[in-house]
Scaffold this motif. Structure first.
Motif, PDB file in Angstrom:
ATOM      1  N   ALA A   1      63.870  16.527  97.087  1.00 40.09           N
ATOM      2  CA  ALA A   1      63.482  15.181  96.652  1.00 40.09           C
ATOM      3  C   ALA A   1      62.003  14.934  96.922  1.00 40.09           C
ATOM      4  O   ALA A   1      61.290  14.353  96.093  1.00 40.09           O
ATOM      5  CB  ALA A   1      64.339  14.142  97.373  1.00 40.09           C
ATOM      6  N   GLY A   2      61.536  15.379  98.077  1.00 43.07           N
ATOM      7  CA  GLY A   2      60.121  15.201  98.403  1.00 43.07           C
ATOM      8  C   GLY A   2      59.220  15.994  97.478  1.00 43.07           C
ATOM      9  O   GLY A   2      58.209  15.490  96.985  1.00 43.07           O
ATOM     10  N   LEU A   3      59.576  17.242  97.214  1.00 42.57           N
ATOM     11  CA  LEU A   3      58.756  18.083  96.345  1.00 42.57           C
ATOM     12  C   LEU A   3      58.766  17.585  94.911  1.00 42.57           C
ATOM     13  O   LEU A   3      57.748  17.611  94.220  1.00 42.57           O
ATOM     14  CB  LEU A   3      59.244  19.535  96.412  1.00 42.57           C
ATOM     15  N   GLU A   4      59.935  17.106  94.460  1.00 46.35           N
ATOM     16  CA  GLU A   4      60.013  16.594  93.094  1.00 46.35           C
ATOM     17  C   GLU A   4      59.279  15.265  92.956  1.00 46.35           C
ATOM     18  O   GLU A   4      58.850  14.888  91.863  1.00 46.35           O
ATOM     19  CB  GLU A   4      61.470  16.456  92.672  1.00 46.35           C
ATOM     20  N   ALA A   5      59.129  14.543  94.061  1.00 48.57           N
ATOM     21  CA  ALA A   5      58.345  13.305  94.039  1.00 48.57           C
ATOM     22  C   ALA A   5      56.855  13.604  93.987  1.00 48.57           C
ATOM     23  O   ALA A   5      56.050  12.693  93.789  1.00 48.57           O
ATOM     24  CB  ALA A   5      58.662  12.461  95.275  1.00 48.57           C
ATOM     25  N   GLY A   6      56.501  14.890  94.161  1.00 49.85           N
ATOM     26  CA  GLY A   6      55.099  15.286  94.079  1.00 49.85           C
ATOM     27  C   GLY A   6      54.512  15.764  95.379  1.00 49.85           C
ATOM     28  O   GLY A   6      53.342  16.139  95.429  1.00 49.85           O
TER      29      GLY A   6
ATOM     30  N   THR B   1      54.386  23.442  91.809  1.00 45.66           N
ATOM     31  CA  THR B   1      53.258  22.791  92.470  1.00 45.66           C
ATOM     32  C   THR B   1      52.063  23.735  92.576  1.00 45.66           C
ATOM     33  O   THR B   1      50.921  23.360  92.278  1.00 45.66           O
ATOM     34  CB  THR B   1      53.662  22.315  93.889  1.00 45.66           C
ATOM     35  N   LEU B   2      52.314  24.983  92.979  1.00 49.03           N
ATOM     36  CA  LEU B   2      51.220  25.955  93.115  1.00 49.03           C
ATOM     37  C   LEU B   2      50.609  26.293  91.763  1.00 49.03           C
ATOM     38  O   LEU B   2      49.375  26.406  91.635  1.00 49.03           O
ATOM     39  CB  LEU B   2      51.731  27.225  93.795  1.00 49.03           C
TER      40      LEU B   2
ATOM     41  N   PHE C   1      46.331  26.073  87.576  1.00 51.28           N
ATOM     42  CA  PHE C   1      45.918  25.793  86.209  1.00 51.28           C
ATOM     43  C   PHE C   1      44.835  24.716  86.175  1.00 51.28           C
ATOM     44  O   PHE C   1      43.911  24.780  85.358  1.00 51.28           O
ATOM     45  CB  PHE C   1      47.104  25.363  85.353  1.00 51.28           C
ATOM     46  N   TYR C   2      44.959  23.729  87.044  1.00 51.69           N
ATOM     47  CA  TYR C   2      43.963  22.668  87.088  1.00 51.69           C
ATOM     48  C   TYR C   2      42.605  23.217  87.509  1.00 51.69           C
ATOM     49  O   TYR C   2      41.570  22.943  86.893  1.00 51.69           O
ATOM     50  CB  TYR C   2      44.426  21.567  88.047  1.00 51.69           C
ATOM     51  N   ALA C   3      42.622  24.047  88.564  1.00 51.20           N
ATOM     52  CA  ALA C   3      41.373  24.648  89.027  1.00 51.20           C
ATOM     53  C   ALA C   3      40.769  25.557  87.959  1.00 51.20           C
ATOM     54  O   ALA C   3      39.559  25.558  87.742  1.00 51.20           O
ATOM     55  CB  ALA C   3      41.608  25.432  90.323  1.00 51.20           C
ATOM     56  N   ASP C   4      41.623  26.325  87.261  1.00 51.48           N
ATOM     57  CA  ASP C   4      41.134  27.207  86.197  1.00 51.48           C
ATOM     58  C   ASP C   4      40.481  26.401  85.078  1.00 51.48           C
ATOM     59  O   ASP C   4      39.428  26.768  84.559  1.00 51.48           O
ATOM     60  CB  ASP C   4      42.281  28.032  85.611  1.00 51.48           C
TER      61      ASP C   4
ATOM     62  N   SER D   1      48.552  18.472  79.627  1.00 51.72           N
ATOM     63  CA  SER D   1      48.589  19.759  78.927  1.00 51.72           C
ATOM     64  C   SER D   1      48.978  20.886  79.876  1.00 51.72           C
ATOM     65  O   SER D   1      49.630  21.855  79.473  1.00 51.72           O
ATOM     66  CB  SER D   1      47.225  20.059  78.294  1.00 51.72           C
ATOM     67  N   ILE D   2      48.604  20.764  81.140  1.00 54.84           N
ATOM     68  CA  ILE D   2      48.927  21.793  82.123  1.00 54.84           C
ATOM     69  C   ILE D   2      50.428  21.864  82.370  1.00 54.84           C
ATOM     70  O   ILE D   2      50.988  22.942  82.553  1.00 54.84           O
ATOM     71  CB  ILE D   2      48.170  21.527  83.438  1.00 54.84           C
ATOM     72  N   ASP D   3      51.082  20.714  82.376  1.00 56.18           N
ATOM     73  CA  ASP D   3      52.514  20.673  82.662  1.00 56.18           C
ATOM     74  C   ASP D   3      53.323  21.541  81.705  1.00 56.18           C
ATOM     75  O   ASP D   3      54.407  22.013  82.048  1.00 56.18           O
ATOM     76  CB  ASP D   3      53.024  19.225  82.597  1.00 56.18           C
TER      77      ASP D   3
END
Length: 455
Positions: free
Chosen positions: A93-98, A265-266, A271-274, A146-148
């Motif tokens: 639940a915590g990870l899916e919340a972000g 998450t990783l 992808f964001y950093a790239d 777009s990354i998602d």
């Protein structure tokens, strides 16, 4: 590494305990006692990391984390969920919340600090890239959308075939997974096209920590996120892995939803950093190059010839400047149109760069004007070179959309004198160019000849 950390807990003793632990490591700590207060403080203070208690009255930690991740101003702040709950469903639940990570109470100091340092490293890299590219946390939301949708290329390093298949099967529904049991082959495959590496610490034939160290040592895989899989009782090796530079850990027995959440998450951060890095490279290229001709622009030229001025000052190494200008270019634009004018500019640029030496610096200085720096070249030698190129341009038609156009250029040449700056020598070369234009165009005049004519 200095950073500001927001600690969120409704119980004052817990707040104080974490505050003391973090301040002992020289972090700047701010606190909040509720989910809503956490949202307010995060919006105002923009912390580098948030430690969030999961179970709080009113808005709990899961809800607060979800709101933080939905806010374009705070979504990029890493969140570690802190709770006494050990149920797998609560971690999920915590990870899916972000949330970026999850720590259970009682908190182990070494484990806490290892995870804090790991996430702060990621945040620091992201902040640097954002500042270099002109992105902000708010205007990068379209990029996230777009990354998602992107698929990741995951390299799984595990020598046990059954374990390898159990790990990779659920991941293959959303990503491309390459299984490799040989660490030597895995290190080779990690050098290209890999977005995430999963390393097993329970493999029989290799030391997973040594593989992680090799991945971090190798320049080609240094920035690829690493997720390790280990046993909960092997705490010392897990902590050592964070020191090596891994990004996250997954405990056995593996819960599929937790694994997918951590992997996503990783990958999202990678992808964001790239994307930011690509944007940075594009912006850097735009800063120093002319998008129409591909030549360096004025800024590029000014930076590129700095060593020439140093060589002249320290070693008396002469160099000269040539200013080229396309004759009657305004008339060409007016009669034939700007599209045709652009084609002519590109053709002249190509002829200039292909007919000069590799050591010469050729740039588009603005409009229809080109600048060339010729190192270790006197004014007389530069005059000969410029006239040769002028003759080649005038003697060969430029073909645009099937039309043969006869284009001529004029040029001014000046040798740089000791003590001069670029603006000084440019003024003399530009004066010589003006004399060439006055003299009928399609010719080259040196600054020395221009000066003698003026005298």
């Amino acid at each position: 590494m200095s950073a500001r950390i927001l600690v969120v807990d409704d119980l004052a003793p817990n707040l104080h305990l974490l505050e003391v632990k973090l301040q002992a490591e020289y972090y700047d700590v701010v606190t909040a006692k509720s989910g809503q207060e956490a949202l307010d403080v995060a919006g105002e203070q923009k912390p580098d990391l948030i430690l969030m208690d999961a179970m709080m009255p009113g808005m709990n930690g899961f809800e607060a984390c979800q709101k933080l991740k939905q806010n374009p101003e705070t979504w990029h702040i890493p969140v570690i969920m802190v709770t006494a709950l050990e149920e797998t469903k609560d971690r999920i639940a915590g990870l899916e919340a972000g949330a970026d990570d999850f720590i259970t109470k009682p908190i182990d100091d070494f484990n806490l600090m290892a995870r804090v340092r790991s996430l702060l490293r990621l945040k620091m890299v992201t902040d640097q890239l954002i500042s270099h590219t002109g992105h902000t946390s708010s205007n990068s939301k379209p990029l996230l959308d777009s990354i998602d949708a992107k698929k990741g290329n995951i390299l799984l390093i595990e020598d046990h075939k059954l374990r390898s298949e159990k790990i990779s099967a659920p991941l293959k529904k959303h990503h491309n997974v390459l299984n490799e049991g040989d660490p030597v082959e895995a290190l080779k495959k990690a050098k290209s096209g890999v977005d995430l590496i999963i390393v097993s610490l329970v493999s029989d034939s290799f030391d997973g920590l040594r593989v992680c160290a090799s991945l971090r040592f190798n320049e080609a895989s240094r920035d690829i996120p690493i997720l390790i899989i280990g046993d909960p009782e092997d705490e010392q090796r897990l902590l050592r892995a964070y020191d090596i530079g891994i990004n996250d850990t997954l405990m056995r027995p593996i819960e599929i939803q937790e694994m997918q959440a951590r992997v996503n998450t990783l990958l999202r951060r990678k992808f964001y950093a790239d994307s930011l890095r690509e944007n940075f490279n594009e912006n850097l290229e735009m800063v120093v190059s002319d998008p129409l001709t591909g030549l360096g622009n004025r800024r590029y030229f000014e930076r590129a010839i700095d060593p020439f001025f140093v060589g002249l000052k320290e070693k008396q190494e002469v160099f000269s400047i040539i200013v080229f200008d396309i004759d009657h270019f305004k008339r060409v634009n007016d009669i034939l149109g700007h599209d045709m004018g652009d084609q002519i500019l590109k053709e002249v640029a190509a002829r200039l760069v292909t007919n000069m030496r590799a050591i010469d610096v050729v740039s588009r200085y603005g409009g229809e004007e080109f600048m060339i720096a010729m190192p270790k070249t006197s004014e007389e030698e530069a005059l000969v070179a410029a006239d040769r190129v002028r003759s080649l341009i005038a003697g060969t038609p430029v073909y645009v959309d099937g039309q043969a156009l006869h284009i001529t250029t004029s040029a001014g040449v000046a040798e740089v004198e000791r003590g001069e700056q670029l603006r000084d020598v440019f003024r003399r070369a530009d004066d010589a160019l003006y004399k060439a234009k006055q003299g009928g165009r399609n010719q080259v005049v040196s600054a020395a000849a221009s000066h003698s004519q003026a005298a």
